[in-house]
Design an enzyme around this catalytic site. Structure first.
Site, short mmCIF file in Angstrom:
data_model
loop_
_atom_site.label_atom_id
_atom_site.label_comp_id
_atom_site.label_asym_id
_atom_site.label_seq_id
_atom_site.Cartn_x
_atom_site.Cartn_y
_atom_site.Cartn_z
N ASP A 292 -42.72 -4.31 44.72
CA ASP A 292 -41.59 -4.42 43.60
C ASP A 292 -40.23 -5.16 44.91
OD1 ASP A 292 -39.86 -3.19 41.12
OD2 ASP A 292 -38.66 -2.28 43.01
N GLU A 339 -44.06 -8.83 42.25
CA GLU A 339 -43.29 -8.58 41.07
C GLU A 339 -42.37 -9.78 41.21
OE1 GLU A 339 -40.01 -8.18 39.31
OE2 GLU A 339 -39.19 -6.65 41.11
N ASP A 395 -38.84 -0.26 34.14
CA ASP A 395 -37.76 -0.59 34.16
C ASP A 395 -36.83 -1.13 32.41
OD1 ASP A 395 -37.11 0.23 36.47
OD2 ASP A 395 -37.34 -1.75 37.21
#
Length: 496
Positions: A292, A339, A395
């Site tokens: 991430d 990401e 998200d």
């Protein structure tokens, strides 16, 4: 390289009994369902124990597993719990929602009963697990035991002797709290025992598991308490600056995450020893690792400690490609997804390219003026083969919710792009899924909510909000034969 597809679904969202998705039979059934739906990947969210706010991206440990995922049914089968005990507990009355408050109050009581009946100290596999993982497990188990001793307040509020890990205090707390230390070691043993069995089953069925780790660890974590030297803290272990991201089209004040920032100069001096340990561990847990906030390795956003928003932050240089060169030297090649979303600069693009990792392409960003990145990067005709394409992530809004929230002209631009002004709006999500699936991206991952055509009431997370996220769950009826066959048909149609 073969074109492949997968589904994004958190463990928490499985239709398990007792309040939350876990490593129960429902997880094995979902793997069978994925295989029959023609899928190659199951992407999940981080597996760590969650803290206030229930976010898997704010965990008490980067190495530990969430005890909520331990299957109570398996413990019943072992004989350390009774079916009647589990059935008598109130885990909430909505099958499609996780009630974290009731889980917290009730699940640990059952798990402690299981521990007391387990005679775990006589288990040779347990003893081996504790020895093998002592390098992180001892600190974590003591950390959790002390937290419970002090009503779960952050370690920053503990008495100074144990907050600063003075030797005498460490010995005293360990001796006094040993039953609770052992309890948390037992929980980790059961977690990894059950997870390993599930992963083996998935791999046997041809399903590869995509794990997920946050770039940062939480301030209130065993990692920060046990290794303050890794982070930008002062002599009293108070943060000097914290992590977040700057204002953008989705948030006028940015996002203040509050995680401690790394002392990258120290990590460089130690040849990234902690990171190598972390990644080694992750590659044992998952077949593929999504990292991430990958752009934070190029530059990270530093916010002065004590600020109430991210407005006054600034960018600092991260370790860059050196960290991943070190990783490959020590660990060899492993499959990683970068990401690389958010504010993407040329230097971030260069880092992703040099790493060789596939980046992420999110279709919603191509037509949404709130995104501050380059919309062109997310138009399907621009997807490079070495990328992973998504309709949205955990998200994002669901596709159906997003179609209701964007401007009329943005929706028209999307229809123009697809040459599709005829599909009714309530079915348009299917056109978007097909657009991603037929792209040039080697891998395509679709959140299950999007395949199901669900609205934003089923959204997984809305960043910068607390108390309403990470709750959505499937029911057994949702995993229908019709949905499975539809997903299989789409997957086969586009050669995945």
């Amino acid at each position: 390289m073969k074109r492949k597809a997968g589904i994004l679904l958190p463990i928490t969202s499985l239709p398990s009994r007792y309040g939350i998705g876990c490593f129960s039979q429902s997880a094995y059934d979902f793997i069978d369902w994925l295989k029959d739906a023609g899928q190659s990947y199951w992407q999940i969210l981080p597996l760590g124990p969650t803290s206030y706010g229930d976010s898997p991206y704010q965990s008490f440990s980067t190495f530990a597993g969430n005890p909520y995922f331990i299957s109570l049914e398996a413990l019943v089968h072992e004989g350390v719990l009774h079916q009647e005990e589990c059935d008598a507990v109130d885990f909430g009355d909505q099958a499609d929602t996780v009630d974290y408050e009731k889980l917290y109050k009730n699940r640990y009581t059952l798990l402690y009963k299981a521990y007391q009946r387990s005679w775990i100290t006589e288990n040779h596999d347990y003893q081996h697990f504790v020895r093998k993982n002592k390098w992180w497990l001892s600190d974590y188990a003591l950390f959790m035991a002390i937290k419970e001793q002090y009503n779960n307040v952050s370690w920053e509020q503990w008495p100074e002797d144990i907050r600063l890990r003075e030797n005498a205090a460490m010995e005293e707390y360990y001796k006094e709290l040993y039953p609770y230390v052992e309890f948390h070691q037992y929980l980790q043993f059961k977690f990894y025992e059950q997870w390993s069995a599930l992963k083996d089953y998935a791999n046997q069925k041809g399903i590869r598991l995509i794990g997920d780790i946050p770039i940062y660890v939480a301030m209130d974590s065993a990692d920060t308490w046990a290794h303050p030297e890794l982070f930008q803290l002062d002599e009293k272990n108070v943060p000097l600056a914290v992590a977040g991201c700057p204002p953008d089209g989705f948030s006028a004040t940015g996002q203040l995450w509050g995680n401690p920032l790394y002392r990258w100069d120290y990590h460089r001096e130690t040849n990234y020893k902690w990171w190598i340990s972390r990644l080694t561990y992750c590659f044992q847990l998952y077949d593929i690792l999504r990292i991430d906030h990958f752009r934070g390795f190029d530059e990270y956003y530093s916010i002065p400690y004590g600020e109430d928003s991210a407005v006054n932050g600034h960018w600092e240089k991260g370790p860059g490609i050196e960290l991943f060169q070190c990783m490959e030297q020590h660990l060899g090649h492993h499959d990683v997804i970068a990401e690389d979303l958010g504010y993407v600069t040329d230097s971030v693009r260069w880092l992703v390219h040099e790493s060789g990792f596939p980046g992420m392409k999110v279709l919603e960003f191509a037509f949404d003026s709130r995104d501050s990145g380059s919309a062109n990067d997310y138009l399907p005709h621009n997807y490079v083969e070495n990328s992973v394409a998504y309709t949205g992530t955990h998200d994002n809004e669901t596709l159906v919710g997003w179609l209701d929230s964007i401007k009329k002209e943005e929706l028209e631009a999307a229809r123009d792009y697809m040459c599709d002004h005829h599909t009714p709006k309530d079915l348009l999500y299917k056109s978007f899924i097909s657009m991603v699936m037929r792209s040039n991206a080697r891998t395509c991952i679709i959140p299950l909510q999007d395949y199901m055509g669900l609205d934003n009431s089923c959204r997984m997370n809305q960043p910068s909000t607390v108390g309403k996220n990470w709750r959505w769950r499937l029911t057994e009826a949702d995993l229908s034969k019709e949905l499975k066959e539809e997903i299989f048909s789409i997957t086969r149609r586009y050669g995945r």
